[in-house]
Design a protein around this motif. Structure first.
Motif, PDB file in Angstrom:
ATOM      1  N   LEU A   1      15.673 -73.750 -14.145  1.00 39.96           N
ATOM      2  CA  LEU A   1      14.837 -72.988 -13.208  1.00 39.96           C
ATOM      3  C   LEU A   1      14.022 -71.923 -13.923  1.00 39.96           C
ATOM      4  CD1 LEU A   1      14.716 -72.879  -9.938  1.00 39.96           C
ATOM      5  CD2 LEU A   1      16.244 -74.511 -11.031  1.00 39.96           C
ATOM      6  N   ASP A   2      14.460 -71.532 -15.111  1.00 35.05           N
ATOM      7  CA  ASP A   2      13.712 -70.542 -15.895  1.00 35.05           C
ATOM      8  C   ASP A   2      12.601 -71.192 -16.704  1.00 35.05           C
ATOM      9  OD1 ASP A   2      15.197 -71.929 -17.714  1.00 35.05           O
ATOM     10  OD2 ASP A   2      16.357 -70.205 -18.427  1.00 35.05           O
TER      11      ASP A   2
ATOM     12  N   ASP B   1      22.385 -69.707 -12.038  1.00 33.99           N
ATOM     13  CA  ASP B   1      22.328 -68.935 -13.286  1.00 33.99           C
ATOM     14  C   ASP B   1      20.895 -68.785 -13.793  1.00 33.99           C
ATOM     15  OD1 ASP B   1      25.042 -68.554 -13.455  1.00 33.99           O
ATOM     16  OD2 ASP B   1      25.382 -70.282 -14.767  1.00 33.99           O
ATOM     17  N   GLN B   2      20.095 -69.824 -13.608  1.00 30.89           N
ATOM     18  CA  GLN B   2      18.813 -69.877 -14.300  1.00 30.89           C
ATOM     19  C   GLN B   2      17.646 -69.288 -13.517  1.00 30.89           C
ATOM     20  OE1 GLN B   2      18.949 -74.023 -14.947  1.00 30.89           O
ATOM     21  NE2 GLN B   2      20.302 -73.873 -16.711  1.00 30.89           N
ATOM     22  N   ASN B   3      17.792 -69.102 -12.215  1.00 32.99           N
ATOM     23  CA  ASN B   3      16.661 -68.512 -11.519  1.00 32.99           C
ATOM     24  C   ASN B   3      16.798 -67.000 -11.444  1.00 32.99           C
ATOM     25  OD1 ASN B   3      17.097 -67.764  -8.351  1.00 32.99           O
ATOM     26  ND2 ASN B   3      18.476 -69.397  -8.952  1.00 32.99           N
ATOM     27  N   SER B   4      15.667 -66.340 -11.531  1.00 27.77           N
ATOM     28  CA  SER B   4      15.673 -64.871 -11.553  1.00 27.77           C
ATOM     29  C   SER B   4      16.164 -64.286 -10.254  1.00 27.77           C
ATOM     30  CB  SER B   4      14.249 -64.347 -11.785  1.00 27.77           C
ATOM     31  OG  SER B   4      13.796 -64.686 -13.043  1.00 27.77           O
ATOM     32  N   LEU B   5      15.978 -65.026  -9.164  1.00 27.67           N
ATOM     33  CA  LEU B   5      16.391 -64.514  -7.862  1.00 27.67           C
ATOM     34  C   LEU B   5      17.906 -64.500  -7.717  1.00 27.67           C
ATOM     35  CD1 LEU B   5      13.692 -66.455  -5.906  1.00 27.67           C
ATOM     36  CD2 LEU B   5      13.987 -63.986  -5.751  1.00 27.67           C
TER      37      LEU B   5
ATOM     38  N   MET C   1      19.911 -67.061  -6.766  1.00 30.90           N
ATOM     39  CA  MET C   1      20.272 -67.724  -5.515  1.00 30.90           C
ATOM     40  C   MET C   1      20.669 -69.157  -5.810  1.00 30.90           C
ATOM     41  SD  MET C   1      17.390 -66.469  -2.759  1.00 30.90           S
ATOM     42  CE  MET C   1      18.112 -67.397  -1.385  1.00 30.90           C
TER      43      MET C   1
ATOM     44  N   TYR D   1       3.178 -68.255 -16.135  1.00 29.33           N
ATOM     45  CA  TYR D   1       4.516 -68.167 -15.545  1.00 29.33           C
ATOM     46  C   TYR D   1       5.172 -66.885 -16.031  1.00 29.33           C
ATOM     47  CZ  TYR D   1       9.446 -69.251 -14.731  1.00 29.33           C
ATOM     48  OH  TYR D   1      10.754 -69.214 -14.325  1.00 29.33           O
TER      49      TYR D   1
ATOM     50  N   ARG E   1       8.790 -64.461 -15.375  1.00 30.75           N
ATOM     51  CA  ARG E   1      10.037 -64.193 -14.652  1.00 30.75           C
ATOM     52  C   ARG E   1      10.549 -62.810 -15.037  1.00 30.75           C
ATOM     53  NH1 ARG E   1      15.202 -66.371 -17.006  1.00 30.75           N
ATOM     54  NH2 ARG E   1      15.652 -66.842 -14.844  1.00 30.75           N
ATOM     55  N   VAL E   2      10.911 -62.067 -14.023  1.00 31.28           N
ATOM     56  CA  VAL E   2      11.493 -60.751 -14.239  1.00 31.28           C
ATOM     57  C   VAL E   2      12.997 -60.954 -14.324  1.00 31.28           C
ATOM     58  CG1 VAL E   2      11.729 -58.410 -13.366  1.00 31.28           C
ATOM     59  CG2 VAL E   2       9.596 -59.682 -12.994  1.00 31.28           C
ATOM     60  N   VAL E   3      13.501 -60.862 -15.528  1.00 29.08           N
ATOM     61  CA  VAL E   3      14.927 -61.136 -15.741  1.00 29.08           C
ATOM     62  C   VAL E   3      15.758 -59.970 -15.221  1.00 29.08           C
ATOM     63  CG1 VAL E   3      16.687 -61.667 -17.469  1.00 29.08           C
ATOM     64  CG2 VAL E   3      14.356 -62.551 -17.745  1.00 29.08           C
TER      65      VAL E   3
ATOM     66  N   THR F   1      10.028 -62.410 -19.080  1.00 28.39           N
ATOM     67  CA  THR F   1       9.662 -63.491 -19.982  1.00 28.39           C
ATOM     68  C   THR F   1       8.644 -64.384 -19.270  1.00 28.39           C
ATOM     69  OG1 THR F   1      11.391 -65.029 -19.245  1.00 28.39           O
ATOM     70  CG2 THR F   1      11.984 -63.495 -21.000  1.00 28.39           C
TER      71      THR F   1
ATOM     72  N   PHE G   1       9.789 -64.946   0.952  1.00 29.93           N
ATOM     73  CA  PHE G   1       9.837 -63.673   0.258  1.00 29.93           C
ATOM     74  C   PHE G   1       8.435 -63.075   0.259  1.00 29.93           C
ATOM     75  CE2 PHE G   1      13.410 -65.731  -1.939  1.00 29.93           C
ATOM     76  CZ  PHE G   1      14.349 -64.714  -1.942  1.00 29.93           C
TER      77      PHE G   1
ATOM     78  N   PHE H   1       9.037 -59.272  -6.716  1.00 27.13           N
ATOM     79  CA  PHE H   1       9.431 -60.674  -6.645  1.00 27.13           C
ATOM     80  C   PHE H   1       9.489 -61.228  -8.067  1.00 27.13           C
ATOM     81  CE2 PHE H   1       8.638 -65.214  -6.274  1.00 27.13           C
ATOM     82  CZ  PHE H   1       9.641 -65.536  -5.382  1.00 27.13           C
ATOM     83  N   PRO H   2      10.646 -61.713  -8.483  1.00 24.33           N
ATOM     84  CA  PRO H   2      10.870 -61.912  -9.921  1.00 24.33           C
ATOM     85  C   PRO H   2      10.437 -63.240 -10.511  1.00 24.33           C
ATOM     86  CG  PRO H   2      12.893 -62.295  -8.735  1.00 24.33           C
ATOM     87  CD  PRO H   2      11.864 -61.927  -7.697  1.00 24.33           C
ATOM     88  N   GLU H   3       9.906 -64.166  -9.704  1.00 25.98           N
ATOM     89  CA  GLU H   3       9.520 -65.462 -10.277  1.00 25.98           C
ATOM     90  C   GLU H   3       8.083 -65.761  -9.906  1.00 25.98           C
ATOM     91  OE1 GLU H   3      12.309 -68.463  -9.043  1.00 25.98           O
ATOM     92  OE2 GLU H   3      13.732 -67.857 -10.571  1.00 25.98           O
TER      93      GLU H   3
ATOM     94  N   GLN I   1      10.580 -69.361 -23.969  1.00 29.62           N
ATOM     95  CA  GLN I   1      10.938 -67.977 -23.679  1.00 29.62           C
ATOM     96  C   GLN I   1      12.221 -67.589 -24.423  1.00 29.62           C
ATOM     97  OE1 GLN I   1      10.411 -67.520 -19.123  1.00 29.62           O
ATOM     98  NE2 GLN I   1      10.408 -69.681 -19.583  1.00 29.62           N
TER      99      GLN I   1
END
Lengths: 763, 763
Positions: free
Chosen positions: A360-361, A409-413, A415, B196, B198-200, B206, B251, B257-259, B290
């Motif tokens: 997902l990342d 584990d892999q998505n930032s949200l 969920m 793309y 993502r806010v880790v 990243t 959302f 929003f992190p993704e 990343q």
């Protein structure tokens, strides 16, 4: 050497296959391809990453890319009603109510080269071909059709990650294979973000396609090998600037130019063919790289023997289908094995033969001890499909849960998946039903991973306050109607999901969590209007909304259902619901009304995803929220009505014809409902180990469990008239509560129904 | 644990550094940032993957994305003439005549949030800031500027793969860091294909950016770490549909929003800052993922000590600069070390700390025993930069040749690079000069790989018939004017390149190949018109074209030059050319005319990439084709004129000021010319081990060779007047032929010039 994770011991299997029954013959992939079933007829392996199937249209061709609602019709790319085929693409959803995929459309043609599909009304205007169902064969793992416009026979088969085409051409010096990278399902808004193709040599090309479709950012890599060298090739770019800038004219990039990169690429490969010459193409997919795709190809189909690949595909299918050996009349045999087939084609493998997959990342990961799966239509499939897997595919379901935890584990949200495919979540539908799948797998002893971590993922997901009203739900116990268009569906589904979390916590001895979530699971009561007796939206100020119509599905706080159906959505507290509705007798009367009422056309028109035949009274089987409802008579003290209604639904909603499905198959959920019910039991509340007993439609069924034991069902005296259960015994012991436990199944044994034409109303 | 490939033993070096001279002080990165130099002033490590530098503009901002020619001006993103800075991005070309890159523009601001850069005329209209050179410091590995609009001090430093920002904010509750993923150099045609992010967590993000710029398909991954948690963040999408389709509204995707995934993303991160509070940001890049970017960051800058990173960067620079220790007057010290700096910043590292990189096939590869480099501006750099590396950076040049061979293996076209960067080739300019770099490295013993395979790659490249006239060149010995707009340049350059292949073949004892390519190398004669004495385009029918003007650069068969300059382009057969031009004396006269003629404005206007000062007579130093020409007097029997012209060029074309470069630095080629010439010798024909001796401008220079030996140059009596070589000795032995061999250098020793104000015309 890279260690390979082999999910199916293919070679070993070939040796054993001869001992198995031919069950493939009962599978009719064309079932559901007409009207609302949204299944596809093409070739796929069990849970295969490749779904190689014909497209009869996708909306973009007809309407210059503008959305006209038709996109919904072509969720699976193929409609039985259509008269032309545009080509064969390699990825398809099965039975969904939303579309995507359709990657790498390939079409063999003869004569003048055409690089646009043309329209169905004028097949000659493009590369599409007329076809007739008379010349079409669709089997598990095999598809064949004659392309009338070109006098070409196209045959398709597939392994897990590789599709194989066999095109029998006429004699021609103008034979072509078109590869249209601009084609796709859900294609109406410039879906491609980028495509890349490299011609490695005159029999091999590789590349990838990136799309922004239903999956927001999705990349599929491919390797494509031709059995015969093409004599020349070329490309065309649609509506875009030259792909190289500045000094890009140093080569002619349209003819025999081996490195293509652009948003919209169409390619063609030219051949001279003799009469009846077979040109074969192997197309391997990967979520990770071209190199992995090529490796998948070499690993899964190292040769060019189409018939052997087809035979292996069908042997593999026979092995999977043999997990349940059924005896029934011909129609039910076809229905059952087609349902079994449809339930075994999703979720799909999302991992290369070397264990790599995209997370997902959007980075590459290596699966550690599990097969990674994707395409989780969880609002549908938590109900019966995953519980079904817990019986017949526990190893795979264990891996599916692990895939869902990797998603977490892999998505930032942070969920668990809602509706996910190809390293994306589209958050489709209500609830957070992953938790049900996780809980059911743990409660039933199927999950062998870190259950504490799994519980934690469920808890985190269920507390995502800024997602779809969860904050309100937590604070107030319901979602104010002002805050969500589907406030009641959400509250009811969250309440059930919370109950599932509680069961998981209980299994792990976490009493505090159990208590907390059991309390949350009672939130359904906050939307139950005692006065009207219906689930009803509630305003922020605590008052019921005034404009309330329990027949309507629009603006009433529900999704894919009306209050009539959703008012029964308390699968985890059926006694509580019966009580709230005025006790067992009143509960039964309410169910009677549901199944006998007339749903006026105006409300039916609002009901998506189903045909008129998908409705029985006001009961909508074509959508999922009421799937457990026929079984609720068991809690109303009138189990014979469950038996009658289940049999009625089995007959009405499932027929062995292209238009035989009363609604979207929804990635196997409708099929799983069929199989459970046809075998005589159903998981009303996944997360519980209990099944409600209904009325079997098969004469007998033997389930071969992974633990080596068998559990069989026998329905003595079963017929279309003898739908009532006179008596049911488990290993000779009488069952009086119409309930079966998962352990009873796991231990092996025999469930015997004595069927009758008369309801057994006695104690 | 992943085995790391460490190119620089940073820690060890810190201990030794104190013993080294401070040469960084002579480096002025601002040289070349005004007018045509196209250098950038920001921070980079030697051959670093990150070039963290300010942008003063890129054309897209001013003109709503429409090309107006200004894009050329901003090849390096920064123009000394400008008054505003739009931000700091992480990738830049140095000295190119074409643009790309400019990834991940970051800008610290205070006050009302602005997500557009605004215009230079109205700095307040966007996030850009006014600045003054008074408040600007540019050093090797360090850049500092005060952003006047916000009262923020911005400082930059870098390791190989990581840029580090340090922003000193004023007190504010509205401090922001803007990350504009839509910004970029060469941005005028919707360059982004996808981005793309993502806010880790609240200190780490990243993501990646994909572009279709000069590199047709390019992806850069990043990891970005903040020293202080941001209190909130958000995003804005430019001119595009919602990134999620269907159920995407679950959302709020604009705030926290992190993704994020879309074509055009702008982001901002909010902070409360105290007066003079320093917020630091580390930005690591990767060509692969990343995860690799994050690994690069943790490996290269594990802490938050900006000053230590800066110190390490400058120590690393001192180490590299110490490879040549020069004594000269102040201007020449600055010129020399700035040239050395500019020659040591490209090609750039294109490989992660774990050895992974993206290949031309767009798949991930692991470098086997070499560092993979990119940014090969070979038409420029084969002349002096790679030969220079063969003396002072042989290990790196060995790896560069290996990178070029990997390029050959990985692209479908099977060609050595022409002009390549970031796993792409843009085929810019003429010739196939990779073969010169390969041959020179083999002939000089620098290349330690498979030389036979290297020769084969050269042969295959030189026989790519459908590339830029090569087929005609092979068949007819010249390229018909009708078939190419640069027919003569190509023939001349191919002929030289073929000679280089012949030298490589000779070194490997391949006589047949040597003979074949020596024959091809004589093809220059086919474009030499004996009657006019000029190189001249020839028609398909064998006749010279009639409309011929040796002054003009347009439509005459040349690229970046006219016939006056290109007529001398036979570096591999200088005696043959002298003879063709009528013998030594006539040859000298022709050279005299070139250096003294007047180039009318109309022809100068056609001459790209250079300033008026970049021209001496008709000799155009700002473009490369004539770089060897001043040395040709050695073959005309008048070496004193080489000496005088070289010194004249050194003075006129290189000055220690922002506008001090007479033309594009061209990835270090102009700088390499400077250093060779300033030390008194030059590689007229790379592929030969011979250097032509000119006139040193330094008093002395000591080259510390990798083999542990030193080669030093001393110029006795050197001054701006004493430009003539009275006598030159190697290890005490008199040199009479004005020639030096590479072996003479490798063996170590001393080259002593005795300088004079009078030409030495004697034998």
């Amino acid at each position: 050497m890279i260690k390979r994770i082999v999910t199916i011991g293919a070679l070993l299997f070939v040796l054993k296959a001869s001992a198995q029954q031919n069950l493939v013959k009962y599978v009719k992939p064309l079932i559901g391809t007409e009207k609302m079933g949204h299944t596809y007829p093409g070739a796929t392996a069990p849970f295969g990453a490749v779904q190689l199937s014909p497209e009869t249209d996708t909306v973009s061709y007809e309407l210059n890319g503008h959305y006209n609602g038709e996109v919904y019709k072509y969720c699976a790319g193929y409609k039985y009603e259509d008269k032309t085929i545009t080509g064969f693409s390699h990825t398809h959803f099965s039975g969904t109510g939303h579309s995507d995929l359709g990657d790498f459309l390939m079409m063999p043609t003869v004569g003048k080269l055409k690089l646009n599909p043309g329209t169905a009304k004028q097949p000659g205007s493009g590369y599409r071909s007329s076809f007739s169902h008379v010349n079409e064969t669709a089997e598990a793992g095999y598809y064949k059709v004659k392309l009338d416009s070109y006098n070409i026979i196209a045959e398709l088969t597939a392994t897990n990650r590789v599709g194989m085409h066999q095109y029998t051409f006429p004699k021609s010096e103008q034979s072509h294979i078109v590869l249209d990278l601009t084609a796709g399902i859900y294609n109406y808004e410039d879906k491609n973000t980028w495509t890349y193709v490299r011609v490695v040599n005159d029999t091999l090309i590789t590349g990838y396609r990136q799309t922004n479709g239903w999956a927001r950012t999705r990349t599929v890599y491919f390797a494509m090998s031709f059995s015969k060298p093409f004599k020349s090739y070329g490309s065309k770019y649609e509506n875009q600037n030259p792909v190289y800038r500045g000094f890009w004219r140093k080569f002619d990039q349209t003819k025999n130019f081996p490195e293509l990169a652009a948003r919209q690429i169409k390619m063609y490969f030219d051949f001279d063919t003799n009469a009846d010459e077979k040109v074969k193409v192997k197309v391997a997919l990967s979520p990770v790289s071209q190199a992995n795709a090529l490796e998948n190809m070499r690993f899964e189909i190292p040769n060019w023997d189409f018939d052997a690949v087809k035979k292996q595909a069908q042997n593999t299918w026979n092995k999977e289908l043999s997990k349940i050996v059924v005896n029934a009349d011909q129609d039910h045999m076809v229905n059952f094995y087609t349902a079994l087939y449809h339930s075994f084609i999703n979720p799909t493998t999302y991992m290369d033969s070397n264990g790599e997959y995209k997370g997902l990342d959007q980075d590459v990961h290596k699966a550690n001890g599990f097969t990674n799966y994707t395409t989780f239509s969880l609002w549908d499939t938590y109900r019966a499909l995953h519980p079904f897997f817990n019986i017949v595919q526990p190893s795979r379901n264990n891996d599916m849960v692990k895939s869902m935890l990797a998603h977490f584990d892999q998505n930032s949200l942070k969920m668990l998946p809602i509706w996910s495919h190809y390293a994306n979540d589209n958050w489709c539908m209500s609830g957070y039903h992953s938790v049900s799948v996780v809980a059911d797998a743990v409660v039933k002893g199927v999950f062998n991973g870190d259950a504490e971590k799994a519980l934690q993922a469920c808890i985190v997901t269920s507390n995502k306050r800024n997602y779809e009203g969860i904050g309100y739900y937590i604070d107030k116990g319901y979602i104010p109607a002002e805050r969500s268009g589907i406030s009641v569906s959400n509250t009811l589904e969250y309440a059930y999901d919370d109950w599932a979390i509680a069961q998981l916590a209980k299994k792990l001895g976490k009493t505090d969590i159990y208590n907390e979530y059991m309390k949350r699971s009672q939130n359904w009561m906050n939307n139950f209007d005692k006065q009207s007796g219906f689930m009803r939206p509630k305003s922020e100020n605590g008052n019921w909304i005034s404009k309330f119509d329990p027949m309507s599905t629009h603006g009433q706080g529900f999704i894919e259902g009306n209050s009539w159906n959703y008012s029964f959505f308390v699968p985890h507290d059926t006694n509580g619901l019966a009580s709230a509705m005025g006790g067992k007798l009143n509960f039964a009367k309410r169910l009677d009304t549901l199944f006998s009422m007339h749903l006026p056309d105006e409300f039916f028109a609002e009901t998506e995803d189903i045909t008129r035949e998908g409705i029985i009274g006001g009961y909508v089987h074509g959508n999922e929220p009421a799937h457990h409802v026929p079984y609720l008579y068991n809690w109303a003290g009138q189990p014979w009505k469950t038996q009658a209604q289940v049999r009625r639904i089995l007959e009405m909603q499932y027929r062995p014809t292209p238009d035989g499905l009363g609604g979207n198959d929804d990635c196997g959920q409708m099929s799983a409902w069929y199989m459970f019910s046809a075998m005589g039991f159903y998981p009303v509340a996944p997360g519980s180990a209990e099944y409600a007993i209904g009325s079997p439609a098969v004469n007998s069924a033997t389930i071969h469990l992974e633990n080596g034991k068998t559990f069989s069902i026998e329905a003595i005296g079963q017929s279309s008239k003898n739908v009532y259960v006179k008596k049911v015994t488990l290993n000779g012991r009488l069952i009086t509560n119409y309930s079966l436990n998962h352990t009873d199944i796991l231990n092996g044994g025999k469930l015997v129904f004595l069927m009758s034409a008369k309801p057994n109303k006695g104690k």
